[in-house]
Scaffold this motif. Structure first.
Motif, short mmCIF file in Angstrom:
data_model
loop_
_atom_site.label_atom_id
_atom_site.label_comp_id
_atom_site.label_asym_id
_atom_site.label_seq_id
_atom_site.Cartn_x
_atom_site.Cartn_y
_atom_site.Cartn_z
N VAL A 289 44.16 68.87 68.71
CA VAL A 289 42.83 68.32 68.48
C VAL A 289 42.06 68.41 69.79
N PRO A 290 40.72 68.37 69.73
CA PRO A 290 39.94 68.33 70.97
C PRO A 290 40.28 67.08 71.77
N ALA A 291 40.23 67.19 73.09
CA ALA A 291 40.58 66.05 73.94
C ALA A 291 39.72 64.83 73.64
N LYS A 292 38.48 65.05 73.20
CA LYS A 292 37.59 63.92 72.91
C LYS A 292 38.06 63.09 71.73
N SER B 87 41.71 59.63 72.11
CA SER B 87 41.68 58.16 72.14
C SER B 87 41.58 57.59 70.73
N GLN B 88 40.71 58.17 69.91
CA GLN B 88 40.55 57.67 68.56
C GLN B 88 41.83 57.86 67.75
N LYS B 89 42.52 58.96 67.97
CA LYS B 89 43.78 59.21 67.27
C LYS B 89 44.83 58.16 67.65
N ALA C 139 44.26 55.02 68.39
CA ALA C 139 43.94 53.80 67.65
C ALA C 139 44.26 53.94 66.17
N GLU C 140 43.97 55.10 65.61
CA GLU C 140 44.16 55.32 64.17
C GLU C 140 45.64 55.40 63.79
N SER C 141 46.48 55.79 64.72
CA SER C 141 47.91 55.96 64.42
C SER C 141 48.73 54.71 64.73
N ALA C 142 48.07 53.62 65.10
CA ALA C 142 48.77 52.40 65.51
C ALA C 142 49.54 51.79 64.34
N PHE C 143 50.53 50.98 64.69
CA PHE C 143 51.34 50.28 63.70
C PHE C 143 50.55 49.11 63.12
N ASN C 144 50.64 48.92 61.82
CA ASN C 144 49.88 47.88 61.13
C ASN C 144 50.44 46.49 61.45
N VAL C 145 49.66 45.70 62.16
CA VAL C 145 50.11 44.35 62.53
C VAL C 145 49.62 43.29 61.54
N TYR C 146 49.00 43.74 60.45
CA TYR C 146 48.48 42.81 59.46
C TYR C 146 49.33 42.75 58.19
N SER C 147 50.40 43.53 58.12
CA SER C 147 51.21 43.59 56.90
C SER C 147 51.93 42.27 56.67
N ASP C 148 52.19 41.98 55.40
CA ASP C 148 52.92 40.77 54.99
C ASP C 148 52.25 39.49 55.49
N PRO D 195 55.20 57.46 69.12
CA PRO D 195 55.61 58.64 68.35
C PRO D 195 54.58 59.04 67.31
N ALA D 196 54.04 58.08 66.56
CA ALA D 196 53.04 58.41 65.55
C ALA D 196 51.81 59.03 66.19
N PHE D 197 51.41 58.49 67.32
CA PHE D 197 50.25 59.02 68.03
C PHE D 197 50.49 60.46 68.48
N LEU D 198 51.61 60.69 69.15
CA LEU D 198 51.88 62.03 69.68
C LEU D 198 51.99 63.07 68.56
#
Length: 436
Positions: free
Chosen positions: A389-392, A395-397, A399-408, A427-430
């Motif tokens: 992906v473009p370097a720009k 950062s957004q990727k 944040a978007e690939s983060a683990f869901n801390v709102y589950s359950d 790992p999800a981010f990379l």
């Protein structure tokens, strides 16, 4: 009145014992009550502008600047309006300068009060050669951090990004660092690139007394970056004093300087409760050059995040390249101190993070200041590999690939205010940004 981000107090025994450094800075640049961004017109010179305004020109625009970038940064201790009137009403923005920014976090180690000396050698050495960073799932240089690094998937991340951040420069704009700490051997940029904006020299060495103020803050932050990306290079820039406070002019100048020295990532584990136009412009300019900026969200348990982290919600290149980071504990619950907001982009585990400390020692700190360099190191891991992906978008990727801390039903009180999804997942981010 701007208020700097607060420091967390010392809560338990130190890993480091009673090591101390100089109680006060050996040198210090002149400090100004206010700072002004003044429009520069063709034919102006720094000397003429300084004389007319009655201040000190701290920075001058490049010869090829255009529009709003053609401004000089001027430090003022006399009534600013009178001097600016002498310029015939040309555009100028004035703001408070002194002690507006602060670095957050506090010593929080628990090692039964024992003195711990760094014994792992250089973090860089651990990234190759005959020794391994990981031994049976344990983080070898600092076993105390094993649970933290397992939480964000660091061992897997090191396999996915085997260059470990090589070729990437991360600027740590902070209280300085312990420049001679063995953990940083081979991991710093060339000494000619270092800068102390607080002390006015080229030696951004931490100064202070351990356990007081922010002494050790920058060393910890730099050490966290290197644990995530062991082969990245740290560009140490000092803008905060021993008490953890610093001026608008110092922070703005350091951001611009970091980009000039080739930093691809800038870590700002500092903040203010009010936005600084001068710092915002500096972040915007480096973002337009493709630099990724990471900033901590603040430690006042407020439902708003500090600046410059708050700028991440802005549209355009500034928002794309700026990442705001709060803190959670190892259960993925919001840290009691962490600020939160719908504009916050992500969180990382920022409690009891062990890292190098001044005088060749080890200490653990807690704060959003410790969460931010985890993200900065993760960006360095990605930038050290071929990208899909473009370097720009990196950062957004993240944040978007983060683990869901709102589950359950977790963090129900802070729903959608701990990031787009939540906690850093390396790992999800990379996997979402690098080419395999």
């Amino acid at each position: 009145m701007n208020r700097p981000l607060s420091l967390l107090g010392v809560t338990v025994a130190l890993l480091t014992g009673c090591a101390t450094g100089p109680a006060t800075p050996t040198t210090q640049v002149p400090r100004y009550d206010t700072v002004a961004q003044v429009a520069v017109f063709p034919g102006d010179t720094p000397a003429q502008l300084a004389q007319k305004v009655g201040g000190t020109v701290l920075s001058w625009p490049s010869a090829d600047c255009e529009g709003e970038d053609c401004t000089a940064l001027v430090g003022l201790n006399t009534p600013a309006v009178q001097g600016l009137r002498a310029l015939g009403g040309r555009p100028a923005r004035i703001e408070p300068n002194r002690d507006v920014f602060g670095g957050g976090g506090g010593l929080s180690a628990r090692m039964n009060g024992a003195v711990t000396v760094w014994s792992g050698g250089s973090v860089y050495v651990w990234s190759g050669g005959s020794r391994s960073i990981w031994s049976g799932g344990t983080y070898a240089p600092l076993p105390e951090n094993t649970a933290l690094w397992q939480k964000i998937g660091l061992e897997t991340a090191h396999r996915l990004a085997p260059n470990l951040g090589a070729g990437v420069t991360v600027a740590v704009i902070d209280t300085g660092i312990d420049l001679v700490h063995p953990a940083f051997a081979g991991a710093l940029t060339a000494p000619g690139t270092w800068r102390d904006f607080y002390g006015g020299d080229a030696t951004p060495q931490e100064e202070g007394v351990l356990g007081q103020g922010a002494y050790g803050h920058g060393t910890n932050v730099a050490g966290i970056v290197l644990q995530i990306a062991p082969r990245a290079q740290i560009l140490p820039l000092r803008v905060l004093g021993p008490d953890g406070s610093g001026d608008v002019a110092m922070v703005a100048q350091a951001i611009t300087y970091a980009a000039q020295q080739g930093a691809q990532v800038i870590n700002l584990s500092l903040g203010s409760t009010q936005n600084s136009p001068a710092v915002q412009d500096a972040v915007r300019r480096v973002a337009e050059q493709g630099v990724l900026v990471v900033s901590s969200a603040g430690n006042d348990n407020m439902s708003r995040i500090t600046s410059p982290a708050s700028l991440a919600e802005m549209k355009g290149v500034l928002g794309d390249n700026l990442l705001s980071v709060g803190s959670v504990d190892l259960r993925d619950l919001k840290s009691s101190f962490s600020n939160y907001a719908e504009s916050l982009e992500m969180v990382a585990p920022g409690e009891n993070v062990a890292a190098p400390a001044p005088d060749g020692r080890v200490a653990a700190w807690s704060g959003t200041s410790m969460a931010a360099p985890m993200a900065a190191g993760g960006l360095a891991l990605a930038l050290g590999q071929p990208l899909t992906v473009p370097a720009k978008e990196v950062s957004q990727k993240m944040a978007e690939s983060a683990f869901n801390v709102y589950s359950d039903g977790a963090n129900s009180e802070y729903k959608n205010r701990l990031g787009i999804k939540g906690r850093l997942d390396l790992p999800a981010f990379l996997k979402s940004v690098i080419r395999f």
